[in-house]
Motif scaffolding. Structure first.
Motif, PDB file in Angstrom:
ATOM      1  N   MET A   1      -0.591  -1.152  -8.879  1.00  0.00           N
ATOM      2  CA  MET A   1      -1.357   0.023  -8.493  1.00  0.00           C
ATOM      3  C   MET A   1      -1.401   0.118  -6.971  1.00  0.00           C
ATOM      4  O   MET A   1      -1.653  -0.869  -6.277  1.00  0.00           O
ATOM      5  N   LEU A   2      -1.170   1.303  -6.469  1.00  0.00           N
ATOM      6  CA  LEU A   2      -1.173   1.521  -5.026  1.00  0.00           C
ATOM      7  C   LEU A   2      -2.596   1.690  -4.507  1.00  0.00           C
ATOM      8  O   LEU A   2      -3.469   2.189  -5.227  1.00  0.00           O
ATOM      9  N   PRO A   3      -2.825   1.301  -3.256  1.00  0.00           N
ATOM     10  CA  PRO A   3      -4.154   1.496  -2.655  1.00  0.00           C
ATOM     11  C   PRO A   3      -4.541   2.978  -2.646  1.00  0.00           C
ATOM     12  O   PRO A   3      -3.684   3.851  -2.475  1.00  0.00           O
ATOM     13  N   GLN A   4      -5.810   3.247  -2.821  1.00  0.00           N
ATOM     14  CA  GLN A   4      -6.295   4.626  -2.837  1.00  0.00           C
ATOM     15  C   GLN A   4      -6.547   5.181  -1.437  1.00  0.00           C
ATOM     16  O   GLN A   4      -6.317   6.354  -1.195  1.00  0.00           O
ATOM     17  N   ASP A   5      -7.025   4.338  -0.522  1.00  0.00           N
ATOM     18  CA  ASP A   5      -7.270   4.775   0.843  1.00  0.00           C
ATOM     19  C   ASP A   5      -5.924   5.094   1.503  1.00  0.00           C
ATOM     20  O   ASP A   5      -5.028   4.248   1.507  1.00  0.00           O
ATOM     21  N   PRO A   6      -5.760   6.294   2.060  1.00  0.00           N
ATOM     22  CA  PRO A   6      -4.454   6.681   2.596  1.00  0.00           C
ATOM     23  C   PRO A   6      -3.974   5.816   3.764  1.00  0.00           C
ATOM     24  O   PRO A   6      -2.774   5.599   3.914  1.00  0.00           O
ATOM     25  N   HIS A   7      -4.874   5.298   4.570  1.00  0.00           N
ATOM     26  CA  HIS A   7      -4.458   4.472   5.709  1.00  0.00           C
ATOM     27  C   HIS A   7      -4.042   3.070   5.252  1.00  0.00           C
ATOM     28  O   HIS A   7      -3.086   2.495   5.782  1.00  0.00           O
ATOM     29  N   ILE A   8      -4.719   2.547   4.260  1.00  0.00           N
ATOM     30  CA  ILE A   8      -4.307   1.267   3.684  1.00  0.00           C
ATOM     31  C   ILE A   8      -2.994   1.459   2.930  1.00  0.00           C
ATOM     32  O   ILE A   8      -2.103   0.613   2.993  1.00  0.00           O
ATOM     33  N   LEU A   9      -2.857   2.589   2.250  1.00  0.00           N
ATOM     34  CA  LEU A   9      -1.611   2.924   1.564  1.00  0.00           C
ATOM     35  C   LEU A   9      -0.449   2.962   2.546  1.00  0.00           C
ATOM     36  O   LEU A   9       0.621   2.413   2.277  1.00  0.00           O
ATOM     37  N   LEU A  10      -0.645   3.585   3.684  1.00  0.00           N
ATOM     38  CA  LEU A  10       0.380   3.651   4.723  1.00  0.00           C
ATOM     39  C   LEU A  10       0.835   2.262   5.137  1.00  0.00           C
ATOM     40  O   LEU A  10       2.035   1.971   5.180  1.00  0.00           O
ATOM     41  N   SER A  11      -0.100   1.400   5.418  1.00  0.00           N
ATOM     42  CA  SER A  11       0.224   0.034   5.825  1.00  0.00           C
ATOM     43  C   SER A  11       0.953  -0.705   4.709  1.00  0.00           C
ATOM     44  O   SER A  11       1.968  -1.377   4.949  1.00  0.00           O
ATOM     45  N   TYR A  12       0.477  -0.569   3.501  1.00  0.00           N
ATOM     46  CA  TYR A  12       1.079  -1.230   2.336  1.00  0.00           C
ATOM     47  C   TYR A  12       2.522  -0.771   2.137  1.00  0.00           C
ATOM     48  O   TYR A  12       3.436  -1.587   1.985  1.00  0.00           O
ATOM     49  N   VAL A  13       2.725   0.544   2.149  1.00  0.00           N
ATOM     50  CA  VAL A  13       4.049   1.107   1.899  1.00  0.00           C
ATOM     51  C   VAL A  13       5.019   0.722   3.017  1.00  0.00           C
ATOM     52  O   VAL A  13       6.150   0.312   2.758  1.00  0.00           O
ATOM     53  N   ASN A  14       4.598   0.817   4.267  1.00  0.00           N
ATOM     54  CA  ASN A  14       5.493   0.464   5.367  1.00  0.00           C
ATOM     55  C   ASN A  14       5.851  -1.022   5.339  1.00  0.00           C
ATOM     56  O   ASN A  14       6.977  -1.394   5.650  1.00  0.00           O
ATOM     57  N   THR A  15       4.916  -1.861   4.946  1.00  0.00           N
ATOM     58  CA  THR A  15       5.213  -3.290   4.814  1.00  0.00           C
ATOM     59  C   THR A  15       6.237  -3.526   3.710  1.00  0.00           C
ATOM     60  O   THR A  15       7.192  -4.288   3.884  1.00  0.00           O
ATOM     61  N   LYS A  16       6.047  -2.870   2.578  1.00  0.00           N
ATOM     62  CA  LYS A  16       6.996  -2.997   1.470  1.00  0.00           C
ATOM     63  C   LYS A  16       8.387  -2.494   1.880  1.00  0.00           C
ATOM     64  O   LYS A  16       9.399  -3.115   1.548  1.00  0.00           O
ATOM     65  N   LEU A  17       8.429  -1.372   2.596  1.00  0.00           N
ATOM     66  CA  LEU A  17       9.709  -0.835   3.046  1.00  0.00           C
ATOM     67  C   LEU A  17      10.391  -1.792   4.022  1.00  0.00           C
ATOM     68  O   LEU A  17      11.598  -1.988   3.971  1.00  0.00           O
ATOM     69  N   ARG A  18       9.632  -2.397   4.888  1.00  0.00           N
ATOM     70  CA  ARG A  18      10.194  -3.337   5.862  1.00  0.00           C
ATOM     71  C   ARG A  18      10.686  -4.616   5.194  1.00  0.00           C
ATOM     72  O   ARG A  18      11.769  -5.112   5.512  1.00  0.00           O
ATOM     73  N   ASP A  19       9.902  -5.144   4.260  1.00  0.00           N
ATOM     74  CA  ASP A  19      10.165  -6.477   3.716  1.00  0.00           C
ATOM     75  C   ASP A  19      10.955  -6.512   2.412  1.00  0.00           C
ATOM     76  O   ASP A  19      11.630  -7.508   2.137  1.00  0.00           O
ATOM     77  N   GLU A  20      10.867  -5.464   1.597  1.00  0.00           N
ATOM     78  CA  GLU A  20      11.406  -5.563   0.244  1.00  0.00           C
ATOM     79  C   GLU A  20      12.351  -4.450  -0.195  1.00  0.00           C
ATOM     80  O   GLU A  20      13.176  -4.679  -1.082  1.00  0.00           O
ATOM     81  N   TYR A  21      12.228  -3.253   0.365  1.00  0.00           N
ATOM     82  CA  TYR A  21      12.987  -2.123  -0.150  1.00  0.00           C
ATOM     83  C   TYR A  21      13.816  -1.467   0.948  1.00  0.00           C
ATOM     84  O   TYR A  21      13.350  -1.281   2.068  1.00  0.00           O
ATOM     85  N   SER A  22      15.037  -1.087   0.590  1.00  0.00           N
ATOM     86  CA  SER A  22      15.963  -0.510   1.565  1.00  0.00           C
ATOM     87  C   SER A  22      15.799   0.995   1.748  1.00  0.00           C
ATOM     88  O   SER A  22      16.400   1.580   2.647  1.00  0.00           O
ATOM     89  N   SER A  23      14.989   1.632   0.904  1.00  0.00           N
ATOM     90  CA  SER A  23      14.782   3.077   1.001  1.00  0.00           C
ATOM     91  C   SER A  23      13.502   3.469   0.271  1.00  0.00           C
ATOM     92  O   SER A  23      12.958   2.694  -0.524  1.00  0.00           O
TER      93      SER A  23
END
Length: 59
Positions: free
Chosen positions: A1-23
């Motif tokens: 489940m993704l974070p509900q707070d948009p700013h925490i979501l931003l941090s979470y998604v950018n971390t995942k994109l940097r560390d785990e996903y190519s796109s």
């Protein structure tokens, strides 16, 4: 489940994109998340996906 707070979501998604996903497509597939909904939620706080850097950046 993704974070509900948009700013925490931003941090979470950018971390995942940097560390785990190519796109953004790979991230959405891997997390079983609707791409349009994710992009919409982050655009609501002034961020857009940049495929060149593979992260959400301020508009």
């Amino acid at each position: 489940m993704l974070p509900q707070d948009p700013h925490i979501l931003l941090s979470y998604v950018n971390t995942k994109l940097r560390d785990e996903y190519s796109s953004l497509d790979a991230l959405c597939d891997g997390l079983d998340t609707d791409k349009a909904e994710l992009v919409n939620r982050l655009s609501g706080v002034g961020y857009a996906y940049d495929p060149d850097t593979n992260q959400f950046k301020p508009v």
